[in-house]
Design a protein around this motif. Structure first.
Motif, PDB file in Angstrom:
ATOM      1  N   SER A  37      10.075 -13.798 -13.284  1.00 56.50           N
ATOM      2  CA  SER A  37       8.958 -13.443 -12.412  1.00 56.50           C
ATOM      3  C   SER A  37       9.000 -14.340 -11.185  1.00 56.50           C
ATOM      4  CB  SER A  37       7.625 -13.589 -13.139  1.00 56.50           C
ATOM      5  OG  SER A  37       7.425 -14.930 -13.541  1.00 56.50           O
ATOM      6  N   PRO A  38       8.605 -13.810 -10.018  1.00 56.65           N
ATOM      7  CA  PRO A  38       8.626 -14.619  -8.789  1.00 56.65           C
ATOM      8  C   PRO A  38       7.683 -15.805  -8.918  1.00 56.65           C
ATOM      9  CG  PRO A  38       8.401 -12.286  -8.272  1.00 56.65           C
ATOM     10  CD  PRO A  38       8.198 -12.411  -9.750  1.00 56.65           C
TER      11      PRO A  38
ATOM     12  N   ASP B 121      15.698 -16.923  -3.925  1.00 53.90           N
ATOM     13  CA  ASP B 121      14.385 -16.644  -4.510  1.00 53.90           C
ATOM     14  C   ASP B 121      13.994 -17.744  -5.476  1.00 53.90           C
ATOM     15  OD1 ASP B 121      14.279 -14.327  -3.086  1.00 53.90           O
ATOM     16  OD2 ASP B 121      14.707 -12.988  -4.792  1.00 53.90           O
TER      17      ASP B 121
ATOM     18  N   PRO C 108      17.871  -7.816 -11.998  1.00 51.45           N
ATOM     19  CA  PRO C 108      16.781  -7.106 -11.308  1.00 51.45           C
ATOM     20  C   PRO C 108      17.217  -6.678  -9.900  1.00 51.45           C
ATOM     21  CG  PRO C 108      15.956  -9.067 -12.406  1.00 51.45           C
ATOM     22  CD  PRO C 108      17.441  -9.118 -12.505  1.00 51.45           C
ATOM     23  N   LYS C 109      16.775  -5.492  -9.463  1.00 48.43           N
ATOM     24  CA  LYS C 109      17.230  -4.919  -8.189  1.00 48.43           C
ATOM     25  C   LYS C 109      16.796  -5.763  -6.989  1.00 48.43           C
ATOM     26  CE  LYS C 109      17.350  -0.138  -9.859  1.00 48.43           C
ATOM     27  NZ  LYS C 109      16.836   1.239  -9.664  1.00 48.43           N
ATOM     28  N   ASP C 110      15.584  -6.306  -7.018  1.00 50.66           N
ATOM     29  CA  ASP C 110      15.062  -7.011  -5.851  1.00 50.66           C
ATOM     30  C   ASP C 110      15.430  -8.490  -5.838  1.00 50.66           C
ATOM     31  OD1 ASP C 110      13.869  -4.636  -5.135  1.00 50.66           O
ATOM     32  OD2 ASP C 110      11.967  -5.101  -6.150  1.00 50.66           O
ATOM     33  N   LEU C 111      16.178  -8.954  -6.812  1.00 47.44           N
ATOM     34  CA  LEU C 111      16.512 -10.366  -6.879  1.00 47.44           C
ATOM     35  C   LEU C 111      17.534 -10.721  -5.806  1.00 47.44           C
ATOM     36  CD1 LEU C 111      15.994 -12.966  -8.542  1.00 47.44           C
ATOM     37  CD2 LEU C 111      18.057 -12.398  -9.849  1.00 47.44           C
ATOM     38  N   ALA C 112      17.331 -11.831  -5.088  1.00 45.45           N
ATOM     39  CA  ALA C 112      18.237 -12.253  -4.025  1.00 45.45           C
ATOM     40  C   ALA C 112      18.450 -13.754  -4.111  1.00 45.45           C
ATOM     41  CB  ALA C 112      17.666 -11.874  -2.653  1.00 45.45           C
TER      42      ALA C 112
END
Length: 519
Positions: A502-503, A482, A475-479
């Protein structure tokens, strides 16, 4: 002189420097674990060949988690141990364990051949001797009267056929006999009819033809009747006493014959299919040591005892000398007819795990493999094999569990107890989906590393390990850092792939509960 001292000092310094470097280099090699074999294996990683022994490495795995495969050596993410290589020449031995002849001898492994023979089941049961209820006589009063005398006074007294049992006074016979004797003395037309009518009234009063003839021959009234035993046996029931008044049809004696007896044997429900009416039997009882009594099954009673799950097999035996009496304990051996030829193995070779029946099959060259079998009957130390084996194969009859322990140590997946279920044990159409919660520790194009909480469906503790990225990529926003809820499935090659993410907030255990399980 000073120049000479300076030269010597320089030489000493150079020697110490060279020696220190050598010690340093040796320490670095030992400390970093850099031996020649790992270097060769590492350099051959791309080619997949271990140059030290010329064997091709397919993948590395943790023997304690054999389903997870890795494409390079290193530390196991599950345990504090190095990954173990799996070679190409072992790839065809999934589920097998190889043992050297020396280890095999130490384990005490013995084998036996699968044979084909006619299986004659030997069914054994226990039971008790009982009266033959078909050999019973009941003596009743034929007329109203009084018991003047008893010749048998207690239950279980033995009697013989024709033996007097009781003497009765029957008032109703007196009038009928006097009428008959009077008619016999009368002469003239029609007197024959009177005599015949009087004779019929004596029969109605309960007299037999023999008693009537006795009155005719003696010409005297005979008001007393002696009751005799109709068979040999024992008094099973005594319902009269001297001086009692009895009515016509009242039971006086119940006599049980002992020429034959029954043994009511408790037949196991599983063996009931082998025994049929007419099956020959041999019976033994502690009361008659060394004596074998032969008989046959007369009936299988259509009722199962709920507590013991047994049926009663009624066995009829001859009883010469009346040596068998009710209540004796007996052991009964049933000998059903031999069936068609079938596969058999020693019973000790079959391991019952609760859900499966397993035998350890010898593959040759020190290799063994557990095989599921379907078993049938058991008899004389042999077990019938309905499915799973062929004639001539060899099975292990001793040392199976030691081989299984060796398989566990070497990471063999197909063991006697079967593969451990992951998640729900119910069969499903596709792979089982497992849910987890964890912190992202590292991200690359092929794998996301999580420090996750315990996963009950996999029976995993909290640990740090890698998962294959979802089918759509990272996923693009995964860091890193998290907190995520994610689902994963085990693929056919044994890897674990993320299917959704999912967050999420911190776990209930807190971050202190996560991290590498080696801490």
């Amino acid at each position: 002189m000073d120049t000479k001292k300076i030269t010597i000092a320089l030489l000493v310094a150079a020697a110490l420097g060279a020696g220190g470097y050598g010690v340093y280099k040796l320490g670095m090699n030992q400390g970093m674990g850099m031996s020649t074999v790992p270097q060769t294996a590492s350099s051959a990683q791309g080619a997949g060949v271990n140059q030290a022994n010329g064997r091709k490495v397919l993948y590395w795995h943790d023997p304690m988690v054999p389903g997870q495969k890795f494409d390079k050596p290193g530390k196991s993410p599950f345990m504090d141990m190095e990954l173990v290589p799996v070679y190409a020449d072992e790839a065809g031995d999934e589920g097998k364990i190889s043992i050297s002849p020396r280890v095999e001898q130490n384990l005490g492994v013995r084998t036996a051949e699968v044979t084909k023979a006619r299986f004659a089941a030997n069914v054994e049961a226990v039971g008790n001797v009982a009266y033959n209820e078909r050999d019973v006589a009941v003596v009743q009063a034929r007329s109203n009267g009084y018991v003047e005398r008893l010749f048998v006074r207690a239950a279980l007294d033995p009697v013989k056929k024709g033996q007097p049992l009781a003497a009765l006074y029957v008032p109703d016979w007196v009038a009928a006999q006097e009428e008959y004797l009077t008619a016999m003395k009368m002469n003239g037309p029609g007197t024959d009819g009177l005599a015949e009518g009087a004779r019929q009234r004596m029969r109605l009063a309960g007299m037999t033809d023999a008693q009537i003839r006795s009155v005719e021959s003696s010409g005297k009234v005979q008001p007393r009747l002696t009751v005799s035993s109709p068979i040999n046996g024992v008094i099973g029931e005594l319902t009269v006493r001297e001086g009692m008044t009895i009515a016509s049809g009242a039971p006086m004696f119940r006599i049980n014959g002992l020429s034959t007896v029954w043994i009511n044997a408790e037949l196991p429900e599983a063996a009931s299919a082998e025994v049929r009416p007419g099956t020959p039997v041999e019976a033994r009882t502690p009361a008659l040591p060394g004596t074998v009594l032969k008989g046959k099954v007369s009936a299988i009673l259509p009722e199962v005892e709920a507590a013991t799950r047994t049926l009663k097999a009624r066995v009829e035996l001859a009883n010469p000398g009346q040596r068998l009496v009710p209540g004796m304990f007996a052991t009964v051996n049933f000998t059903p007819a031999a069936s068609a030829e079938t596969l058999t193995v020693p019973t000790e070779a079959v391991i019952q795990t609760g859900k499966r029946s397993v035998v350890m099959l010898e593959q040759g060259q020190g290799k063994f493999m557990p095989v599921d079998v379907q078993i049938g009957r058991e008899s004389n130390g042999q077990t019938e094999i309905l499915k799973g084996l062929d004639v001539g194969q060899k099975v292990v009859v001793s040392g199976q569990f030691l081989i299984d322990s060796e398989a566990s140590l070497r990471g063999t997946t197909n063991r006697l107890s079967g593969p451990a279920p992951a998640g729900d044990s119910k069969p499903s159409a596709g792979p089982t989906t497992h849910r987890a919660h964890g912190k992202v520790e590292n991200i690359n194009k092929d794998e996301i590393t999580f420090s996750h909480d315990p996963i009950p469906s996999m029976q995993w503790p909290a640990m740090t390990m890698g998962f294959k990225v979802p089918a759509g990529g990272v996923p693009k926003d995964l860091a890193v850092g998290d907190m995520m809820n994610f689902e994963f499935q085990q693929t056919k090659d044994g890897a674990f792939q993320i299917t959704s993410m999912s967050p999420a907030g911190p776990s209930m255990q807190g971050m202190s509960g996560m991290g590498d399980s080696r801490k």
